[in-house]
Enzyme design. Structure first.
Site, PDB file in Angstrom:
ATOM      1  N   HIS A 189       0.955  -1.194  -0.133  1.00 35.21           N
ATOM      2  CA  HIS A 189       0.005  -0.224   0.175  1.00 35.21           C
ATOM      3  C   HIS A 189       0.847   1.321   0.046  1.00 35.21           C
ATOM      4  CE1 HIS A 189      -2.861  -2.787   2.171  1.00 35.21           C
ATOM      5  NE2 HIS A 189      -3.693  -2.508   1.277  1.00 35.21           N
TER       6      HIS A 189
ATOM      7  N   ARG B  68      -4.279 -10.081   4.374  1.00 32.18           N
ATOM      8  CA  ARG B  68      -4.648 -11.415   4.835  1.00 32.18           C
ATOM      9  C   ARG B  68      -3.230 -12.060   5.328  1.00 32.18           C
ATOM     10  NH1 ARG B  68      -9.765 -12.511   2.961  1.00 32.18           N
ATOM     11  NH2 ARG B  68     -10.272 -11.037   1.384  1.00 32.18           N
TER      12      ARG B  68
END
Length: 283
Positions: free
Chosen positions: A37, A188
């Protein structure tokens, strides 16, 4: 860095930059941020005068309620990372802010939304289109940034933008960021046990080996090689592995069937669903 939680406050914060002649970049996220990100944030900052990052775990794109409940949430750490990276505006809405009433829109996303993830997660991409379109309307960005780990999602978002007449927004696809052992960065990954985390890099390792394998084998044989190798590994279970045209996402049967060929995979590591992809050919 300004943190806002309503669309009205977001529009006002963005307007100040736009009025000063700044271009606007948007990085939509569901939080639990990692270096993948942050690489998007850096690219956004390099190419725009204002970087907006949204943090919102979107309920309409989860077809598994348990997956929604278990999705990691680390808002304080996320904001710290974003401030360190130089982000200008963080948008952190509640569900009722984004969905004051049920969003009943059904998008005509075409074949790119019907294969792979679209087949195994019905309704997922319609939910993605709902939230990304809402963010596009709220921010009106010049550029929007997405990671190529979600290869199919990028094609879907481009389809959605065309459908809504938002194709003036430049959708930027950025390369996958990986751990040193090859595992694609994902929020995740935090859910993997220590044993599963040791095994998970086998996914990328096998995809890389398949490139050499593919030099002397058919598409079907390459798919079997990847699937059989991973299914024989403890903790790993392939949900699907498809080799597709990188433009249309339709399956290719022969290596010369397209000038851009990508392998897209989803693997369960324990009960954690991981996705990845590799390019076989791009002319």
């Amino acid at each position: 860095m300004e943190i806002v939680s309503t669309k009205a406050a977001l529009k006002e914060a963005v307007r100040k930059f736009r009025d000063n002649g700044k271009s606007i970049g948007l990085v939509p996220t569901m939080g639990a941020l990692h270096e993948g990100h942050i690489s998007l944030v850096r690219k956004c900052l390099e190419e725009n005068g204002c970087c907006v990052v949204s943090i919102f775990v979107n309920p309409t794109q989860f077809n598994d309620k348990n997956d929604l409940l278990l999705y990691p949430r680390t808002p304080e750490e996320d904001c710290r990372l974003l401030e360190e990276a130089g982000c200008d505006i963080v948008f952190t809405p509640e569900v009722k802010e984004m969905y004051p009433e049920e969003d009943t829109r059904v998008f005509n996303l075409g074949p790119v939304a019907e294969v792979m993830e679209g087949k195994y997660r019905p309704g997922h991409f319609n939910g993605v289109a709902q939230i990304v379109s809402k963010l596009f309307y709220a921010v009106e960005p010049d550029n929007a940034y997405f990671g190529e780990k979600d290869f199919q999602q990028i094609a879907v978002i481009r389809s959605m933008a065309r459908e809504l007449g938002l194709d003036g927004i430049n959708i930027v696809a950025a390369p996958i960021v990986r751990e040193k052992d090859g595992l694609a960065l994902s929020s995740r990954n935090r859910r993997l046990s220590p044993e599963q985390r040791k095994i998970a890099p086998k996914i990328w390792e096998t995809l890389c080996k398949s490139c050499k394998f593919a030099e002397s084998h058919t598409v079907a044989e390459t798919i079997r090689f990847v699937t059989d190798t991973l299914d024989a590994t403890e903790y790993l279970r392939v949900e699907y592995y498809e080799i597709v045209d990188g433009h249309t996402l339709m399956p290719v049967r022969e290596w010369d069937g397209a000038d851009y060929v990508v392998g897209c995979i989803t693997v369960f590591c324990g009960d954690v669903r991981l996705i990845d992809n590799i390019t076989y050919k791009r002319n």
